[in-house]
Scaffold this motif. Structure first.
Motif, PDB file in Angstrom:
ATOM      1  N   THR A   1      -4.311  22.577  21.007  1.00 41.03           N
ATOM      2  CA  THR A   1      -3.842  21.194  21.096  1.00 41.03           C
ATOM      3  C   THR A   1      -4.787  20.249  20.368  1.00 41.03           C
ATOM      4  O   THR A   1      -4.348  19.345  19.640  1.00 41.03           O
ATOM      5  CB  THR A   1      -3.719  20.781  22.571  1.00 41.03           C
ATOM      6  OG1 THR A   1      -2.803  21.662  23.229  1.00 41.03           O
ATOM      7  CG2 THR A   1      -3.218  19.354  22.693  1.00 41.03           C
ATOM      8  N   LYS A   2      -6.062  20.471  20.545  1.00 43.79           N
ATOM      9  CA  LYS A   2      -7.033  19.600  19.884  1.00 43.79           C
ATOM     10  C   LYS A   2      -7.025  19.785  18.373  1.00 43.79           C
ATOM     11  O   LYS A   2      -7.035  18.810  17.609  1.00 43.79           O
ATOM     12  CB  LYS A   2      -8.438  19.902  20.439  1.00 43.79           C
ATOM     13  CG  LYS A   2      -9.526  19.037  19.830  1.00 43.79           C
ATOM     14  CD  LYS A   2     -10.881  19.321  20.440  1.00 43.79           C
ATOM     15  CE  LYS A   2     -11.949  18.421  19.827  1.00 43.79           C
ATOM     16  NZ  LYS A   2     -13.283  18.663  20.396  1.00 43.79           N
ATOM     17  N   VAL A   3      -6.973  21.025  17.921  1.00 37.74           N
ATOM     18  CA  VAL A   3      -6.978  21.284  16.475  1.00 37.74           C
ATOM     19  C   VAL A   3      -5.705  20.762  15.824  1.00 37.74           C
ATOM     20  O   VAL A   3      -5.722  20.193  14.726  1.00 37.74           O
ATOM     21  CB  VAL A   3      -7.166  22.787  16.220  1.00 37.74           C
ATOM     22  CG1 VAL A   3      -6.972  23.111  14.736  1.00 37.74           C
ATOM     23  CG2 VAL A   3      -8.551  23.223  16.665  1.00 37.74           C
ATOM     24  N   ARG A   4      -4.571  20.954  16.484  1.00 35.64           N
ATOM     25  CA  ARG A   4      -3.313  20.457  15.927  1.00 35.64           C
ATOM     26  C   ARG A   4      -3.303  18.940  15.849  1.00 35.64           C
ATOM     27  O   ARG A   4      -2.785  18.367  14.895  1.00 35.64           O
ATOM     28  CB  ARG A   4      -2.150  20.949  16.783  1.00 35.64           C
ATOM     29  CG  ARG A   4      -1.826  22.425  16.565  1.00 35.64           C
ATOM     30  CD  ARG A   4      -0.871  22.945  17.609  1.00 35.64           C
ATOM     31  NE  ARG A   4      -0.535  24.353  17.378  1.00 35.64           N
ATOM     32  CZ  ARG A   4       0.053  25.135  18.263  1.00 35.64           C
ATOM     33  NH1 ARG A   4       0.360  24.654  19.470  1.00 35.64           N
ATOM     34  NH2 ARG A   4       0.338  26.394  17.968  1.00 35.64           N
ATOM     35  N   ALA A   5      -3.850  18.290  16.858  1.00 36.74           N
ATOM     36  CA  ALA A   5      -3.931  16.836  16.808  1.00 36.74           C
ATOM     37  C   ALA A   5      -4.802  16.377  15.653  1.00 36.74           C
ATOM     38  O   ALA A   5      -4.497  15.378  14.975  1.00 36.74           O
ATOM     39  CB  ALA A   5      -4.483  16.301  18.135  1.00 36.74           C
ATOM     40  N   TYR A   6      -5.881  17.108  15.394  1.00 39.15           N
ATOM     41  CA  TYR A   6      -6.734  16.760  14.258  1.00 39.15           C
ATOM     42  C   TYR A   6      -6.029  17.035  12.934  1.00 39.15           C
ATOM     43  O   TYR A   6      -6.104  16.230  11.998  1.00 39.15           O
ATOM     44  CB  TYR A   6      -8.037  17.559  14.335  1.00 39.15           C
ATOM     45  CG  TYR A   6      -8.895  17.450  13.091  1.00 39.15           C
ATOM     46  CD1 TYR A   6      -9.531  16.258  12.754  1.00 39.15           C
ATOM     47  CD2 TYR A   6      -9.074  18.545  12.248  1.00 39.15           C
ATOM     48  CE1 TYR A   6     -10.312  16.154  11.624  1.00 39.15           C
ATOM     49  CE2 TYR A   6      -9.849  18.453  11.105  1.00 39.15           C
ATOM     50  CZ  TYR A   6     -10.480  17.256  10.807  1.00 39.15           C
ATOM     51  OH  TYR A   6     -11.236  17.155   9.675  1.00 39.15           O
ATOM     52  N   ALA A   7      -5.332  18.170  12.863  1.00 36.18           N
ATOM     53  CA  ALA A   7      -4.639  18.510  11.612  1.00 36.18           C
ATOM     54  C   ALA A   7      -3.553  17.507  11.288  1.00 36.18           C
ATOM     55  O   ALA A   7      -3.251  17.260  10.111  1.00 36.18           O
ATOM     56  CB  ALA A   7      -4.054  19.917  11.727  1.00 36.18           C
ATOM     57  N   SER A   8      -2.920  16.918  12.290  1.00 36.55           N
ATOM     58  CA  SER A   8      -1.863  15.939  12.027  1.00 36.55           C
ATOM     59  C   SER A   8      -2.390  14.673  11.380  1.00 36.55           C
ATOM     60  O   SER A   8      -1.627  13.900  10.807  1.00 36.55           O
ATOM     61  CB  SER A   8      -1.156  15.594  13.339  1.00 36.55           C
ATOM     62  OG  SER A   8      -2.043  14.928  14.228  1.00 36.55           O
ATOM     63  N   THR A   9      -3.691  14.437  11.488  1.00 37.33           N
ATOM     64  CA  THR A   9      -4.278  13.242  10.862  1.00 37.33           C
ATOM     65  C   THR A   9      -4.762  13.503   9.450  1.00 37.33           C
ATOM     66  O   THR A   9      -5.204  12.570   8.778  1.00 37.33           O
ATOM     67  CB  THR A   9      -5.465  12.758  11.707  1.00 37.33           C
ATOM     68  OG1 THR A   9      -6.492  13.767  11.730  1.00 37.33           O
ATOM     69  CG2 THR A   9      -5.033  12.472  13.140  1.00 37.33           C
ATOM     70  N   MET A  10      -4.696  14.744   8.992  1.00 36.67           N
ATOM     71  CA  MET A  10      -5.182  15.085   7.664  1.00 36.67           C
ATOM     72  C   MET A  10      -4.114  14.768   6.611  1.00 36.67           C
ATOM     73  O   MET A  10      -2.909  14.781   6.905  1.00 36.67           O
ATOM     74  CB  MET A  10      -5.552  16.573   7.614  1.00 36.67           C
ATOM     75  CG  MET A  10      -6.666  16.969   8.566  1.00 36.67           C
ATOM     76  SD  MET A  10      -6.991  18.733   8.568  1.00 36.67           S
ATOM     77  CE  MET A  10      -7.619  18.936   6.901  1.00 36.67           C
ATOM     78  N   PRO A  11      -4.510  14.499   5.359  1.00 41.43           N
ATOM     79  CA  PRO A  11      -3.528  14.249   4.288  1.00 41.43           C
ATOM     80  C   PRO A  11      -2.737  15.511   3.972  1.00 41.43           C
ATOM     81  O   PRO A  11      -3.163  16.628   4.285  1.00 41.43           O
ATOM     82  CB  PRO A  11      -4.398  13.806   3.112  1.00 41.43           C
ATOM     83  CG  PRO A  11      -5.743  14.372   3.399  1.00 41.43           C
ATOM     84  CD  PRO A  11      -5.884  14.376   4.891  1.00 41.43           C
ATOM     85  N   GLU A  12      -1.576  15.326   3.322  1.00 40.60           N
ATOM     86  CA  GLU A  12      -0.729  16.459   3.015  1.00 40.60           C
ATOM     87  C   GLU A  12      -1.365  17.401   2.008  1.00 40.60           C
ATOM     88  O   GLU A  12      -1.128  18.605   2.029  1.00 40.60           O
ATOM     89  CB  GLU A  12       0.626  15.980   2.487  1.00 40.60           C
ATOM     90  CG  GLU A  12       1.423  15.228   3.540  1.00 40.60           C
ATOM     91  CD  GLU A  12       2.772  14.807   3.015  1.00 40.60           C
ATOM     92  OE1 GLU A  12       3.071  15.172   1.848  1.00 40.60           O
ATOM     93  OE2 GLU A  12       3.512  14.135   3.734  1.00 40.60           O
ATOM     94  N   THR A  13      -2.146  16.867   1.091  1.00 39.70           N
ATOM     95  CA  THR A  13      -2.807  17.699   0.098  1.00 39.70           C
ATOM     96  C   THR A  13      -4.116  17.070  -0.312  1.00 39.70           C
ATOM     97  O   THR A  13      -4.290  15.856  -0.205  1.00 39.70           O
ATOM     98  CB  THR A  13      -1.906  17.881  -1.145  1.00 39.70           C
ATOM     99  OG1 THR A  13      -2.608  18.679  -2.100  1.00 39.70           O
ATOM    100  CG2 THR A  13      -1.554  16.538  -1.767  1.00 39.70           C
TER     101      THR A  13
END
Length: 780
Positions: free
Chosen positions: A536-548
């Protein structure tokens, strides 16, 4: 007039020659005015009985008799006299600090056990006066009894105390002058005067007075002898003896001595733990182990309504001497702390703390364990400087003690003292000791160490927190003890908020995944919960990252279009179709020689265009020119590295090294100080793979050729057996294909050997029909 007399008495008391200072007036009982006072020489508190001669001249013989008898009659149950001062206007009797008993009896603030204890003391004192001193008190009542600072009942009121060996005893002449004598006088005295004392038993008047005292103590007030017939609140097992004390016939009265004897019989009214403790406290240091245990059992059996002052003033000093010098042991220490819990912080620091600090240095293991067990109850009263300077240094011996119980209790005690330890102690000395207990031979100690680290995680410094905790918790997941593994997973779950997102994804999640197939189901369940927390924590962080992260060079090209151009133009959503299309799109534009350049199972190079998943493909090796690094650039890089290192807070290297790395070999689990020095790994040139997996290298490493093949150029073994040398390799730009958005610089590892160069072998890119299934099966 009364005000003037009081002013004169106060002026005399405040004169420079008078050794006491009157602070306030307490009460007036009989012929005396009771005042609180202090000694001028040492400032200690005391009480001052003052008799005004001018106001009560007719009672002066009573005051003088009381002063004389108090100075000559010494007994533990008699009020202690410090000094007697007489002048023309007043008589002063300085005593220990006391309080009138009537203050407590009228409010009914005394428990039944305390009243029994006090009556036992008064009756024992009367027994001494009647038998040993051959005297008659003649004034036994609640107004003649006082309570000391220790809560003990002390007998006073010696105005008519007389020896029956004297023909002209005071009591015969002045007995009726005592205030309220008619209300308290025995029936025979009320009818025939005090001279009838000669005809009856010497103890008869005092036995009757003891009965009135019992009535007042339990019922609160006494108006006259006609009330004595009704026992009311007097305990049932005492009623029969009480009635014999107040019998109208003096010859049938029970003496004070016999009253004590009846109370001390088995099941008697004086058979109470409090009375036993009082009698045994003075000889506690002389008791054998069995007698001492019996004494302490009685002390433990006391309820919270025991007289606190008595235990502070009388019992506690004996316990302190016994535990420090008499070998009282942990049980005595526990009783000592029970009394200390009733003390104020100042009293605790003054009377108990010095002894506690000395006991922490005791070599007795049982005492050290007892101290650690009771530490939570007293840590709030111990100053922080004493915890850091005296208690924790003494605790450190427990981390390496040969007795497992001492090591385990020491680890548990860390949670108690952690709030008062300095940051330097926590991140230095404490972590070094916990690194040892984390690898202890006892599984319970390893488990408790993991739990301890999880609970003190937020007390660790930010520089050491991540490395120490990840290494410790990951190591516990490989522990053969099932509860240690479960503790590691629970510790990871409890501390998920203190780790960086990168550490959660790259270090913690891989470690947790190993526990998903643990042999124990409850460990697997805990692992799944921990996995959900971190996912859950990693996915929340990944959702804030740019697409590329790839640069967009074409004008007007959106990030989504850039991703599509990078991946390829195929519409197949499956991973296999995506991988094949990506490979064919990039292959036609690649320049350079094709090679199976795999050394030691690792790919030598790969292009940026390779997908994140798909079938592995041969790698592309290109010759590029060596970059030139100027001396100025090297110096700048060195300075930048120095600045970055200087910006980090200092960390105890020894404490950090004691934990090792997260991926330490499981074989060395129990050795916190194992030096894993071995043959250093050969240096390899680092390169940026652009975040793409090296499928070509992986496939080449997994393939099993049917016949030996010559090594690629630059990797053949030298004839003289010399080792391979690695040198910086040139770089050359490699085009990723016509549709690629950027050009990638690919480093190439070149091995320098003494043998003649071998021509690079051309690799056939056509797929092999016979080995295709085996390769994909290996991937699966």
């Amino acid at each position: 007039m009364d005000f003037l007399k009081s002013a004169v008495a106060s002026a005399i008391a405040k004169s420079s020659s008078f050794p006491y200072t009157i602070t306030d007036r307490v009460d007036q009982e009989g012929i005396w005015i009771l005042n609180n006072a202090t000694k001028k020489d040492d400032g200690s508190a005391c009480s001052l009985f003052v008799f005004d001669i001018a106001a009560q001249r007719s009672l002066l013989p009573l005051a003088k008799n009381a002063a004389r008898k108090l100075r000559t009659l010494r007994h533990p149950g008699v009020i202690k006299v410090l000094d007697v001062i007489e002048n023309e206007t007043h008589i002063y009797i300085a005593t220990e600090k006391v309080t009138p008993l009537q203050w407590h009896t009228k409010r009914k603030s005394l428990s039944e056990g305390t009243i029994r204890w006090g009556l036992h003391s008064v009756a024992s004192t009367l027994k001494f006066i009647n038998n040993e001193a051959a005297s008659v008190h003649g004034n036994v009542r609640a107004g003649s009894v006082y309570t000391s600072e220790s809560g003990e009942w002390k007998l006073a009121g010696f105005e008519v105390l007389s020896s029956m060996n004297e023909d002209d005893a005071m009591i015969y002449t002045y007995g009726s002058l005592v205030p309220d004598s008619g209300r308290y006088a025995p029936p025979e005295v009320a009818n025939g005067g005090w001279s009838v004392v000669k005809k009856n038993s010497l103890s008869a008047p005092d036995s009757f007075g003891l009965g009135t005292l019992i009535y007042e103590a339990f019922n609160g007030s006494f108006m006259g002898t006609d009330q004595l017939a009704q026992a009311r609140s007097i305990p049932a097992n005492m009623v029969q003896s009480y009635k014999r004390l107040v019998h109208t016939n003096p010859k049938l009265r029970l003496s004070a001595g016999h009253f004590v004897e009846q109370g001390k019989k088995a099941g008697g009214f004086f058979e109470t733990p409090l009375i036993h403790i009082t009698e045994g406290a003075d000889s506690l240091g002389l008791k054998n182990e069995q007698e001492r245990d019996q004494f302490l059992d009685e002390l433990e059996g006391l309820t919270d309504d025991f007289p606190e002052d008595f235990f502070k003033m009388k019992i506690l000093p004996e316990l302190l001497k016994s535990v420090e010098f008499g070998g009282g042991g942990p049980k005595v220490f526990g009783a000592m702390l029970k009394i200390g819990s009733k003390m104020s912080d100042d009293e605790f620091e003054t009377r108990l703390l010095p002894v506690i600090l000395r006991l922490f240095a005791s070599p007795d293991r049982a005492m050290r364990v007892c101290l650690l067990d009771h530490l939570p109850g007293m840590i709030d009263r111990i100053p922080q400087k004493d915890v850091n300077a005296k208690i924790f240094p003494a605790m450190t011996a427990g981390f390496t003690d040969t007795a497992p119980v001492v090591r385990e209790q020491t680890v548990k005690a860390v949670l108690t003292v952690i709030s008062k330890l300095s940051d330097r102690t926590i991140n230095g000395e404490l972590l070094r000791y916990l690194a040892k207990t984390a690898n202890d031979e006892q599984p319970g100690i390893r488990t408790n160490t993991t739990i301890c680290l999880g609970k003190i995680a937020r007390n660790l410094g930010s520089n050491s927190r991540s490395k120490v905790l990840i290494a410790a918790f990951s190591r516990s997941l490989r522990d053969p003890f099932v509860h240690a593994r479960n503790a590691g997973l629970m510790a990871f779950s409890a501390t998920s908020d203190i780790f960086s997102d990168e550490d959660c994804a790259t270090k913690i999640l891989p470690a947790i995944c190993l526990s998903l197939i643990d042999k124990e189901k409850f460990v697997r369940d805990t692992a799944n919960k921990a996995l959900d927390t971190y996912l859950t924590k990693v996915r929340a962080y990944a959702s804030t990252m740019p697409e590329t992260a790839a640069p967009v060079e074409a004008a007007g090209m959106t990030p989504a279009n850039a991703v599509a151009a990078r991946v390829g133009g195929q519409n197949d959503a499956s991973w296999a179709g995506w991988a094949i299309s990506s490979f064919t799109n990039k292959l036609s534009a690649a320049k350079g020689e094709m090679s199976t350049g795999v050394a030691n199972g690792q790919a030598l190079a790969q292009t940026r265009s390779l997908p994140g998943s798909g079938r592995a493909t041969p790698s592309i090796v290109a010759s590029v020119e060596r970059p030139v690094t100027t001396r100025l650039e090297s110096a700048t890089a060195s300075q930048r590295t120095s600045v970055e290192q200087a910006s980090e807070p200092a960390v105890d290297d020894d404490a950090m090294d004691a934990w090792g790395e997260m991926d330490d070999d499981g074989d060395n689990f129990f050795d916190a100080t194992t030096n894993k020095a071995g043959t250093p790994a050969p240096a390899t040139a680092t390169f940026d793979d652009g975040g793409e997996p090296d499928f070509a290298g992986w496939l080449a490493a997994q393939s099993k050729p049917k016949a030996p093949r010559p090594l690629p150029k630059g990797l053949s073994k030298p004839a003289n057996g010399s080792s391979l040398n690695v040198r910086p390799t040139p770089l050359r730009s490699v085009s990723s294909g016509p549709g690629a958005p950027a050009t990638k610089v690919v480093p190439v590892v070149v091995k320098k050997t003494s043998a003649a160069p071998v021509p690079t072998k051309k690799v056939d890119l056509r797929p092999k029909e016979a080995e295709a299934d085996d390769d994909w099966g290996a991937w699966d």
